[in-house]
Design an enzyme around this catalytic site. Structure first.
Site, PDB file in Angstrom:
ATOM      1  N   HIS A   1      -4.160  42.502 129.885  1.00  0.00           N
ATOM      2  CA  HIS A   1      -4.915  41.253 129.991  1.00  0.00           C
ATOM      3  C   HIS A   1      -4.474  40.380 131.165  1.00  0.00           C
ATOM      4  O   HIS A   1      -4.972  39.265 131.311  1.00  0.00           O
ATOM      5  CB  HIS A   1      -4.787  40.471 128.673  1.00  0.00           C
ATOM      6  CG  HIS A   1      -3.371  40.048 128.407  1.00  0.00           C
ATOM      7  ND1 HIS A   1      -2.393  40.918 127.979  1.00  0.00           N
ATOM      8  CD2 HIS A   1      -2.754  38.847 128.535  1.00  0.00           C
ATOM      9  CE1 HIS A   1      -1.252  40.271 127.859  1.00  0.00           C
ATOM     10  NE2 HIS A   1      -1.439  39.018 128.186  1.00  0.00           N
ATOM     11  N   ASP A   2      -3.530  40.862 131.970  1.00  0.00           N
ATOM     12  CA  ASP A   2      -3.047  40.072 133.103  1.00  0.00           C
ATOM     13  C   ASP A   2      -3.404  40.682 134.460  1.00  0.00           C
ATOM     14  O   ASP A   2      -3.032  40.123 135.498  1.00  0.00           O
ATOM     15  CB  ASP A   2      -1.511  39.942 133.041  1.00  0.00           C
ATOM     16  CG  ASP A   2      -1.053  39.087 131.873  1.00  0.00           C
ATOM     17  OD1 ASP A   2      -1.766  38.132 131.524  1.00  0.00           O
ATOM     18  OD2 ASP A   2       0.007  39.394 131.306  1.00  0.00           O
TER      19      ASP A   2
ATOM     20  N   ASP B   1       2.831  40.107 119.199  1.00  0.00           N
ATOM     21  CA  ASP B   1       3.350  39.638 120.483  1.00  0.00           C
ATOM     22  C   ASP B   1       4.406  38.581 120.168  1.00  0.00           C
ATOM     23  O   ASP B   1       4.167  37.687 119.358  1.00  0.00           O
ATOM     24  CB  ASP B   1       2.205  39.007 121.296  1.00  0.00           C
ATOM     25  CG  ASP B   1       2.355  39.217 122.778  1.00  0.00           C
ATOM     26  OD1 ASP B   1       3.465  38.994 123.279  1.00  0.00           O
ATOM     27  OD2 ASP B   1       1.368  39.587 123.428  1.00  0.00           O
TER      28      ASP B   1
ATOM     29  N   ASP C   1       7.114  39.252 125.222  1.00  0.00           N
ATOM     30  CA  ASP C   1       6.513  38.613 126.380  1.00  0.00           C
ATOM     31  C   ASP C   1       7.591  38.147 127.360  1.00  0.00           C
ATOM     32  O   ASP C   1       8.648  37.646 126.949  1.00  0.00           O
ATOM     33  CB  ASP C   1       5.708  37.395 125.883  1.00  0.00           C
ATOM     34  CG  ASP C   1       4.972  36.700 126.992  1.00  0.00           C
ATOM     35  OD1 ASP C   1       4.027  37.297 127.514  1.00  0.00           O
ATOM     36  OD2 ASP C   1       5.338  35.559 127.335  1.00  0.00           O
TER      37      ASP C   1
ATOM     38  N   GLU D   1       7.562  43.527 128.025  1.00  0.00           N
ATOM     39  CA  GLU D   1       6.764  43.254 129.223  1.00  0.00           C
ATOM     40  C   GLU D   1       7.734  43.280 130.393  1.00  0.00           C
ATOM     41  O   GLU D   1       8.430  42.298 130.665  1.00  0.00           O
ATOM     42  CB  GLU D   1       6.081  41.887 129.134  1.00  0.00           C
ATOM     43  CG  GLU D   1       5.089  41.727 130.273  1.00  0.00           C
ATOM     44  CD  GLU D   1       4.683  40.282 130.570  1.00  0.00           C
ATOM     45  OE1 GLU D   1       3.681  40.109 131.260  1.00  0.00           O
ATOM     46  OE2 GLU D   1       5.377  39.353 130.119  1.00  0.00           O
TER      47      GLU D   1
HETATM   48  C1  NOJ Z   1       2.835  37.292 130.058  1.00  0.00           C
HETATM   49  C2  NOJ Z   1       1.548  37.283 129.314  1.00  0.00           C
HETATM   50  O1  NOJ Z   1       1.061  38.601 129.256  1.00  0.00           O
HETATM   51  C3  NOJ Z   1       0.639  36.343 130.059  1.00  0.00           C
HETATM   52  O2  NOJ Z   1      -0.688  36.442 129.619  1.00  0.00           O
HETATM   53  C4  NOJ Z   1       1.199  34.957 129.908  1.00  0.00           C
HETATM   54  O3  NOJ Z   1       0.426  34.067 130.681  1.00  0.00           O
HETATM   55  C5  NOJ Z   1       2.651  34.882 130.384  1.00  0.00           C
HETATM   56  N1  NOJ Z   1       3.447  35.991 129.952  1.00  0.00           N
HETATM   57  C6  NOJ Z   1       3.320  33.647 129.851  1.00  0.00           C
HETATM   58  O4  NOJ Z   1       3.528  33.774 128.482  1.00  0.00           O
END
Ligand code: NOJ
Length: 574
Positions: free
Chosen positions: A354-355, A125, A231, A292
């Protein structure tokens, strides 16, 4: 076959005739990612080898045989670098190290080598948008207006005439709520943070930042990783005019008015950086860039690949898997978009990460979770795509959300409670078996509680059950690798005279086709297919795989019956 592969084969045959083993390694497939199954590992929650309640790199190494058996091509590991862990690793204080709670660099090297032995690639990542506020770059940058790193972050004066710390330059809001500006007394200025205030945004208009980050990329490529998941890549630039955003209807979970993100999200400058970054990753063939990319439409997604295919190979297609509604028309439309509107590039489909709450929590109906999980697996793994599996998705893990604010670990869950419960629910420990802590850790208390369904939803029991979700995933992944239509076939949606069922073909140039049909409802459905319009001769279908028991070995295409939420895969035959 490419010339290099022919040469390799020829050399191998000659050596074999002489009774020698080929000394050459098999030629690497630089396009391995095109149909890859990529498995997301959230290291805190995957395997805890040292028993402290937090997962670690050795815990991943211990479970590599499981991943090999599942059939994944690569694992994307979310950040394991030194970090104060405000955002559980997405606040990095050293881009070239390993956080002691996850292990050491020697552990990483061992993991990398063990994964390679099993044919599994590692994807890191890469958090380019921001660092931790404890990163030495930021510590220096915040110290004065004149230090050498003064411009490495986004600094601005407050509104003229205002009183610090309450007069930020404009009304921009952090994605995690409240003003995106934080006052720093030493500079009498504000810095911008798209996420938590402990995650200051780097200034990508400064070439020194870019070069430092590109060196980080080279560092990990030299370590042997096969790619990066970028990210927050659309947040990298902010408009220099600093205009206020307009307000939108409604309030967010943090009690503020919703706001547009015209000046801070997806600015055109992002593409320029992606092209430069791609040149860097091209220095090592076969390195993949995953993005992302939460984007408003397929047109914006298409741009992420670059006009000359010189940006990301795999921006995440969040349009399909995060649509959150089991609608045939919706999925057909999104699948066709991915087929026709991204210039022949490869979509990376994602249903869980994970989000976001786990897919089964978003698509389940409370009664048919097992069937719906199989339907989602079929949707993920049978189109022409690269596929992302979030750890535990393959066994049907569900969210276990915090029951009270005191329990919450994810800071947004505390500031947004109860509307926003945070992301703990989808980050609970991997459920390996029915023992204590689901076999994740021997500690008294894992960092998050295990979901209560671990006694039945776990790797060990599902491995023993030939009809389990886990075994269904394994069969689908295997099919992608061995079946020519899944490996190479075109993707064609077909009319099946029933709006409750989605059907498509995977068809190779020799005319052979495999049919995939999925019932999106809780009632049995029948479909009628006439494939002559697709130039396919065939009135029957020979069963390859079904998500339900007792599927008949041969079915008539004009009368194919599907049980509730049933998925059917069969070869079209005369
Ligand atoms: C996306 C990540 O997937 C998330 O978990 C994170 O909180 C934010 N970007 C900030 O890095």
């Amino acid at each position: 076959m490419r010339a290099i592969q022919r040469l390799f084969l020829w050399v191998s045959v000659c050596l074999a005739v002489l009774g020698l083993k080929p000394a050459l390694a098999a030629p690497a497939d630089d396009n391995w990612w095109r149909s890859a199954v990529i498995y997301e590992v959230y290291p805190r929650s995957f395997g805890d080898a040292n028993g402290d309640g937090i997962g670690d790199l050795n815990g991943i190494t211990e479970h590599l045989d499981y991943l090999k058996d599942l059939g994944v091509d690569a694992i994307w590991i979310t950040p394991f670098y030194p970090s104060p862990q405000v955002d559980f690793g997405y606040d990095i204080s050293d881009y070239r190290g390993i956080d002691p709670q996850f292990g050491t660099m020697a552990d990483f090297d061992r993991l990398e080598a063990a994964a390679k032995e099993r044919g599994i690639r590692i994807i890191c990542d890469l958090v380019l948008n921001h660092s931790s506020d404890k990163h030495p770059w930021f510590v220096e940058s915040r110290s004065s207006r004149t230090n050498p790193k003064a411009d490495w972050y986004i600094w601005h004066d407050g509104k003229p005439g205002g009183t610090p710390p309450n007069s930020p330059p404009n009304n921009w809001q952090s994605i995690f709520g409240h003003s995106a500006w934080q006052y720093e007394k030493a500079r009498d200025q504000y810095y911008y943070h798209a996420f938590y205030k402990e995650q200051p945004d780097l200034n990508w208009r400064d070439d020194r930042v870019k070069n430092a980050m590109f060196d980080v990329v080279r560092f990990w490529m030299n370590k042997g990783v096969s790619g990066f998941r970028l990210d927050a890549i659309t947040s990298m630039f902010e408009d220099v005019a600093l205009k206020d955003e307009s307000y939108l209807a409604g309030m967010n979970a943090y009690g503020e008015r919703n706001i547009a993100r015209l000046y801070t999200d997806n600015l055109p400058e992002v593409h320029n950086i992606l092209r430069q970054l791609r040149k860097v990753t091209n220095e090592k063939a076969g390195t993949v860039l995953i993005g992302e990319t939460y984007l408003p439409n397929v047109g914006e997604l298409a741009k992420m690949y670059g006009r000359n295919r010189d940006e990301l190979q795999l921006p995440m297609d969040t349009q399909l898997g995060l649509s959150n509604k089991l609608s045939v028309a919706g999925f057909r439309g999104k699948l066709q978009d991915a087929e026709t509107k991204i210039n022949g590039n490869v979509p990376l489909f994602v249903f869980s990460n994970h989000d976001n709450p786990r897919s089964i929590n978003r698509y389940g109906d409370g009664k048919h979770e097992g069937e719906i999980a199989r339907l989602l697996a079929t949707l993920l793994l049978t189109p022409r795509d690269a596929a992302l599996i979030y750890y535990g998705e393959e066994i049907g893990m569900t969210n276990r959300d915090p029951k009270s604010k005191d329990e919450v670990k994810d800071p947004i869950g505390r500031s947004g409670w109860p509307k926003e419960k945070g992301r703990d629910g989808e980050r609970t420990p991997m459920q390996w078996n029915g023992d204590t802590n689901a076999g994740f850790s021997v500690s008294k208390q894992p960092w998050l509680p295990v979901a209560p369904n671990y006694r039945t939803v776990n790797v060990s029991s599902e491995s023993r059950d030939p009809n389990s979700l886990l075994n269904y995933y394994k069969k689908l992944i295997r099919l992608r690798k061995v079946n020519q239509q899944f490996k190479k076939g075109d993707f064609i949606t077909v009319d099946n005279s029933n709006e409750q069922v989605l059907s498509y073909l995977r068809k190779t140039s020799d005319g052979k086709a495999v049919l995939v049909s999925m019932n999106f409802t809780a009632s049995p459905q029948t479909v009628k297919l006439d494939l002559t319009t697709e130039g396919i001769k065939g009135e029957h279908s020979k069963l390859i795989l079904a998500s339900y028991p007792n599927a008949s070995g041969s079915a008539e295409l004009k009368d194919l019956a599907l049980p509730p939420y049933g998925s059917y895969v069969g070869e079209v035959v005369p």
